[in-house]
Write a protein that holds these residues in place. Structure first.
Motif: not given
Length: 340
Positions: A185, A191, A188-189
């Motif tokens: 994540e 960061y 994917d996000y």
């Protein structure tokens, strides 16, 4: 091993401390904080524990005696700021072979001068045991039935304070409320890139394994800890904030852990966990608007344990220093005069 006599109060690795102790008032004072006076520097960020000021490309990080838990300040603990700052300094100096860090100098026992970096909006938590009382702790999540935590699959039948088969990484987002997140994540996000996350993941495990080894030599178990990272204008990654302090980490006494675990007893803590447990037993610390005041004997015991940890880790005798605003400002300004 680097010793604090080469670093504390002075630009690290340059001047010996022996001739500088006389500059500092060693009067023991039970409690002090920076709540009473404005610092003559530009405020960069006021955190839960640290007040950070800006000076050109550097940050002046003042570690206060504020005690945070459950996403709020719950107490003032004597000498806590000094313990955190000096313990972190010791670990920074002794982990530079693993990763570069933001520490530039320690001109005062409560102050570190840090390189200004762009921080990642992720905290990296590494855990070797299933334990904890906060909403994001591994035991809290596990006892609710969750067996997939931040991409780590946990087996059924584990009990509180049990050792994990191997250390796991359980990141969270950084904010007023920390939210668990998986490595997938994080990428994917947006960061971090996959390469950056891979590097930080590997460095975090290396730091933790080094910390566990050194703690073990000193009769301690490094149970879990938190790391924060940032990067400079060239994209180089640095360790920042703090490392392996009793605020960012859980420590247990190694000698009694196994016997107490087998008896179903809590380990002997050398961190703030027992203070967290007191609040959990006496209120709803996440939802109550006003929390009860922790007993003085509990706060004094926490201060004593923090000092004990400092001495066990560094091998040095703790010399209490007053968190005196006037002295702090004078010492920091004197240091800044040497570099401007």
């Amino acid at each position: 091993m680097e010793t604090l006599t080469k670093s504390v109060f002075l630009p690290k690795m340059k001047v010996n401390l022996n001739n500088t102790r006389i500059k500092y008032n060693t009067k023991i004072v039970s409690n002090s904080s920076l709540n009473n006076r404005e610092m003559p520097f530009k405020l960069y960020k006021k955190g839960k524990v640290r007040d950070v000021y800006e000076m050109n490309d550097n940050l002046i990080c003042v570690t206060t005696n504020r005690q945070s838990a459950f996403d709020r300040t719950v107490a003032q603990v004597p000498y806590k700021g000094q313990v955190l700052n000096m313990t972190s300094t010791w670990w920074f100096l002794n982990t530079e072979h693993i990763v570069k860090n933001a520490l530039i100098a320690v001109p005062h026992p409560y102050v570190s001068i840090m390189k200004k970096l762009k921080p990642f909006s992720i905290e990296v938590i590494v855990r070797a045991y299933i334990t904890g009382t906060t909403n994001t702790s591994l035991w809290t999540i596990y006892k609710k039935g969750n067996r997939d935590y931040c991409g780590n699959i946990l087996r059924d039948g584990m009990v509180k304070n049990e050792k994990l088969p191997y250390p796991i990484v359980t990141p969270t987002t950084k904010g007023e409320v920390d939210i668990p997140i998986s490595g997938k994540e994080i990428v994917d996000y947006g960061y971090m890139s996959q390469n950056t996350w891979n590097e930080i993941y590997d460095v975090s495990l290396k730091l933790f394994n080094y910390g566990r080894t050194e703690a073990n030599k000193r009769g301690l178990i490094l149970v879990d800890t938190k790391y924060e990272f940032g990067y400079d204008e060239k994209g180089k990654i640095y360790l920042m904030d703090e490392i392996h302090t009793p605020d960012s980490s859980r420590y247990w006494l190694k000698e009694t852990y196994e016997e107490r675990f087998n008896q179903g007893l809590e380990p002997e803590y050398i961190d703030k966990e027992f203070l967290r447990m007191w609040f959990k037993d006496n209120c709803d610390p996440y939802n109550d608007i006003k929390l009860p005041k922790a007993p003085k004997e509990l706060i004094d015991e926490l201060s004593k344990r923090y000092i004990q940890l400092f001495e066990m880790i560094t091998g040095e005798t703790f010399i209490p220093k007053e968190l005196n605003e006037e002295e702090l400002i004078e010492v920091v300004n004197a240091y800044l005069d040497t570099i401007i």
